[in-house]
Write an enzyme that holds these catalytic residues in place. Structure first.
Site, mmCIF file in Angstrom:
data_model
loop_
_atom_site.group_PDB
_atom_site.id
_atom_site.type_symbol
_atom_site.label_atom_id
_atom_site.label_comp_id
_atom_site.label_asym_id
_atom_site.label_seq_id
_atom_site.Cartn_x
_atom_site.Cartn_y
_atom_site.Cartn_z
ATOM 1 N N SER A 106 0.831 -1.205 0.000
ATOM 2 C CA SER A 106 0.000 0.000 0.000
ATOM 3 C C SER A 106 0.865 1.254 0.000
ATOM 4 C CB SER A 106 -0.908 0.018 1.222
ATOM 5 O OG SER A 106 -1.726 -1.116 1.251
HETATM 6 N N1 SAH Z 1 -1.377 -4.492 3.900
HETATM 7 C C1 SAH Z 1 -0.513 -4.604 2.755
HETATM 8 C C2 SAH Z 1 -1.250 -4.428 1.476
HETATM 9 C C3 SAH Z 1 -1.667 -5.699 0.916
HETATM 10 S S1 SAH Z 1 -2.590 -5.612 -0.588
HETATM 11 C C4 SAH Z 1 0.605 -3.586 2.860
HETATM 12 O O1 SAH Z 1 0.915 -3.130 3.908
HETATM 13 O O2 SAH Z 1 1.210 -3.255 1.885
HETATM 14 C C5 SAH Z 1 -4.009 -6.494 -0.097
HETATM 15 C C6 SAH Z 1 -3.803 -7.922 0.312
HETATM 16 O O3 SAH Z 1 -5.088 -8.455 0.611
HETATM 17 C C7 SAH Z 1 -3.226 -8.826 -0.781
HETATM 18 O O4 SAH Z 1 -2.063 -9.424 -0.310
HETATM 19 C C8 SAH Z 1 -4.331 -9.866 -1.032
HETATM 20 O O5 SAH Z 1 -3.848 -11.149 -1.306
HETATM 21 C C9 SAH Z 1 -5.083 -9.829 0.276
HETATM 22 N N2 SAH Z 1 -6.460 -10.304 0.209
HETATM 23 C C10 SAH Z 1 -7.387 -10.107 -0.763
HETATM 24 N N3 SAH Z 1 -8.547 -10.721 -0.446
HETATM 25 C C11 SAH Z 1 -8.355 -11.318 0.765
HETATM 26 C C12 SAH Z 1 -9.176 -12.114 1.623
HETATM 27 N N4 SAH Z 1 -10.442 -12.423 1.312
HETATM 28 N N5 SAH Z 1 -8.648 -12.559 2.783
HETATM 29 C C13 SAH Z 1 -7.361 -12.260 3.129
HETATM 30 N N6 SAH Z 1 -6.541 -11.515 2.359
HETATM 31 C C14 SAH Z 1 -7.026 -11.057 1.196
#
Ligand code: SAH
Length: 222
Positions: free
Chosen positions: A70
């Site tokens: 993010s």
């Molecule tokens: N928090 C992270 C951003 C991750 S992007 C950071 O600090 O950079 C969003 C994440 O959500 C991805 O890794 C994706 O695989 C996950 N995701 C999407 N749908 C999901 C679900 N239903 N349960 C758990 N994780 C999920």
């Protein structure tokens, strides 16, 4: 881990990070604890070495598996909204661990974080990073986060890093009835809004926090 690797040099140095902090302040991030975490968490260690020089730009970057780390502004904004003015959250649920960057910003500011990721290799890598950084108050789970994590509910705060089309009912149910806060992006790609939902007994108060762009919340595990 060697100190120089964490503190960074050149485009990952303290000076580069300070420019990012200035920018976040200009955009309205006020909480000094949140700004301190953004300053101190080595974001360059969460991305591929080939793009490490861009780690302190205020942009999302690829982390593999079609996912992104993010944007620092969004992490700061969500963390600030989650903590609120008092900042005394004991039990927090995070959905969408990804590379673990947001987890690392958040964990030292709260009692405990339970974090869920649906893509196993990302979760494993995040676990390793947090261990290297000495962050110990986090429990990890490989699952579909839309169902929450009932075993550790109720949560003072829930933060979701991927956008569902509608707020998952399970997350509302796992919020503490005593002012629990859920921060999440909602809506289809191109029309998402960041929302804060505060629970008081069976009342759910919804505040809009502005337009955002997240990867979709996907059902099942990868
Ligand atoms: N928090 C992270 C951003 C991750 S992007 C950071 O600090 O950079 C969003 C994440 O959500 C991805 O890794 C994706 O695989 C996950 N995701 C999407 N749908 C999901 C679900 N239903 N349960 C758990 N994780 C999920």
């Amino acid at each position: 881990m060697a100190d120089a690797r964490v503190s960074g040099i050149g485009m990952t140095s303290a000076r580069t990070r300070e420019r990012l902090i200035l920018r976040l302040r200009e955009q309205g991030i006020r909480d000094p604890n949140v700004l301190d975490r953004i300053r101190n968490v080595p974001r360059h260690l969460f991305v591929d070495e080939a793009i490490a020089s861009r780690a302190y730009e205020d942009t999302a970057l690829p982390i593999g598996f079609g996912q992104t780390i993010s944007q620092p502004y969004v992490v700061a904004r969500m963390t600030e909204a989650l903590l609120g003015p008092l900042g005394n959250l004991h039990n927090v649920l995070e959905i969408g661990t990804g590379c673990g960057y947001q987890t690392s910003v958040l964990a030292p500011l709260v009692g405990r974080v339970s974090t869920i990721e649906r893509i196993k290799p990302l979760l494993d890598r995040a676990k390793l990073r947090l261990k290297e950084l000495g962050i110990k108050n986090v429990r990890f789970r490989h699952a579909d986060g839309s169902a929450g994590w009932k075993a550790h509910a109720p949560y003072d705060g829930i933060v979701v890093a991927a956008a569902p089309h509608a707020v998952p009912q399970a997350l509302l149910e796992q919020l503490s009835p005593n002012g629990g806060r859920l921060i999440l992006p909602v809506g289809p790609e191109g029309a998402q809004e960041l929302v804060r939902i505060t629970r008081r007994d069976d009342h759910f108060i919804r505040d809009k926090l502005g337009a955002v762009s997240f990867v979709p919340l996907v059902g099942g595990t990868g």
